[in-house]
Motif scaffolding. Sequence first.
Motif, PDB file in Angstrom:
ATOM      1  N   ALA A   1      29.053  90.800 -51.651  1.00 21.38           N
ATOM      2  CA  ALA A   1      30.399  90.694 -52.215  1.00 21.38           C
ATOM      3  C   ALA A   1      31.421  91.166 -51.178  1.00 21.38           C
ATOM      4  O   ALA A   1      31.284  92.252 -50.616  1.00 21.38           O
ATOM      5  CB  ALA A   1      30.510  91.539 -53.485  1.00 21.38           C
ATOM      6  N   PHE A   2      32.431  90.341 -50.936  1.00 22.13           N
ATOM      7  CA  PHE A   2      33.482  90.656 -49.983  1.00 22.13           C
ATOM      8  C   PHE A   2      34.827  90.726 -50.688  1.00 22.13           C
ATOM      9  O   PHE A   2      35.135  89.879 -51.528  1.00 22.13           O
ATOM     10  CB  PHE A   2      33.602  89.566 -48.904  1.00 22.13           C
ATOM     11  N   ASN A   3      35.631  91.737 -50.332  1.00 17.90           N
ATOM     12  CA  ASN A   3      37.036  91.752 -50.730  1.00 17.90           C
ATOM     13  C   ASN A   3      37.783  90.860 -49.748  1.00 17.90           C
ATOM     14  O   ASN A   3      37.557  90.947 -48.540  1.00 17.90           O
ATOM     15  CB  ASN A   3      37.609  93.168 -50.659  1.00 17.90           C
ATOM     16  N   VAL A   4      38.655  90.000 -50.270  1.00 14.28           N
ATOM     17  CA  VAL A   4      39.438  89.117 -49.405  1.00 14.28           C
ATOM     18  C   VAL A   4      40.903  89.209 -49.795  1.00 14.28           C
ATOM     19  O   VAL A   4      41.239  89.326 -50.967  1.00 14.28           O
ATOM     20  CB  VAL A   4      38.945  87.647 -49.479  1.00 14.28           C
ATOM     21  N   ARG A   5      41.780  89.172 -48.802  1.00 13.41           N
ATOM     22  CA  ARG A   5      43.221  89.250 -49.069  1.00 13.41           C
ATOM     23  C   ARG A   5      43.773  87.912 -49.531  1.00 13.41           C
ATOM     24  O   ARG A   5      44.619  87.859 -50.407  1.00 13.41           O
ATOM     25  CB  ARG A   5      43.970  89.702 -47.820  1.00 13.41           C
ATOM     26  N   ASP A   6      43.311  86.824 -48.948  1.00 13.11           N
ATOM     27  CA  ASP A   6      43.848  85.494 -49.225  1.00 13.11           C
ATOM     28  C   ASP A   6      42.716  84.614 -49.744  1.00 13.11           C
ATOM     29  O   ASP A   6      41.922  84.081 -48.966  1.00 13.11           O
ATOM     30  CB  ASP A   6      44.450  84.919 -47.933  1.00 13.11           C
ATOM     31  N   MET A   7      42.640  84.466 -51.059  1.00 13.87           N
ATOM     32  CA  MET A   7      41.541  83.726 -51.683  1.00 13.87           C
ATOM     33  C   MET A   7      41.517  82.265 -51.234  1.00 13.87           C
ATOM     34  O   MET A   7      40.452  81.700 -50.994  1.00 13.87           O
ATOM     35  CB  MET A   7      41.623  83.825 -53.208  1.00 13.87           C
ATOM     36  N   VAL A   8      42.679  81.637 -51.108  1.00 12.73           N
ATOM     37  CA  VAL A   8      42.736  80.226 -50.704  1.00 12.73           C
ATOM     38  C   VAL A   8      42.139  80.058 -49.306  1.00 12.73           C
ATOM     39  O   VAL A   8      41.289  79.193 -49.073  1.00 12.73           O
ATOM     40  CB  VAL A   8      44.186  79.688 -50.773  1.00 12.73           C
ATOM     41  N   ALA A   9      42.564  80.902 -48.387  1.00 13.08           N
ATOM     42  CA  ALA A   9      42.049  80.821 -47.022  1.00 13.08           C
ATOM     43  C   ALA A   9      40.553  81.131 -46.971  1.00 13.08           C
ATOM     44  O   ALA A   9      39.798  80.463 -46.249  1.00 13.08           O
ATOM     45  CB  ALA A   9      42.820  81.772 -46.113  1.00 13.08           C
TER      46      ALA A   9
END
Length: 147
Positions: A18-26
């Motif tokens: 599981a990764f936290n991501v700032r920009d889901m679209v990217a």
Amino acid sequence: MNNKTIPNGYLRKVHHIAFNVRDMVASRHFYGHILGLHELTGEEVPATLIELVNTGKVANFITPDGTIIDLFGEPELLPPDPDPSKSFTRAYHLAFDIDPELFDQALTVIQENNLVIAYGPVSRPTGRGVYFYDPDGFMIEIRCDPH
């Protein structure tokens, strides 16, 4: 050093990452289009994640060997923090799958080694899990399917 260990071979495989991501679209573009991983949709989405997927807070991808990569949208992700309860990297946790009959034994090992438990053990329709920290503060999960 404590001699209590989970015996070799008990942890069967990596269940998911599981990764936290700032920009889901990217991030969805990167994992789905650039890396060519299959995004789980519709009936493929685990029941416990349907609401989060439907609201765009989570996306799930599967590797060819069956490892799931979960992306958790965290647009306000803060810089590194020494408190391990605050994710300090893009990675949220590493989850290991274990036979349901061996889950309690693993939990005992975690407790006997005085590892810091982030939360759990928890029981869900998809099984049981416990979240704890490695020595560097990275969260690890041991989880099992339901009996």
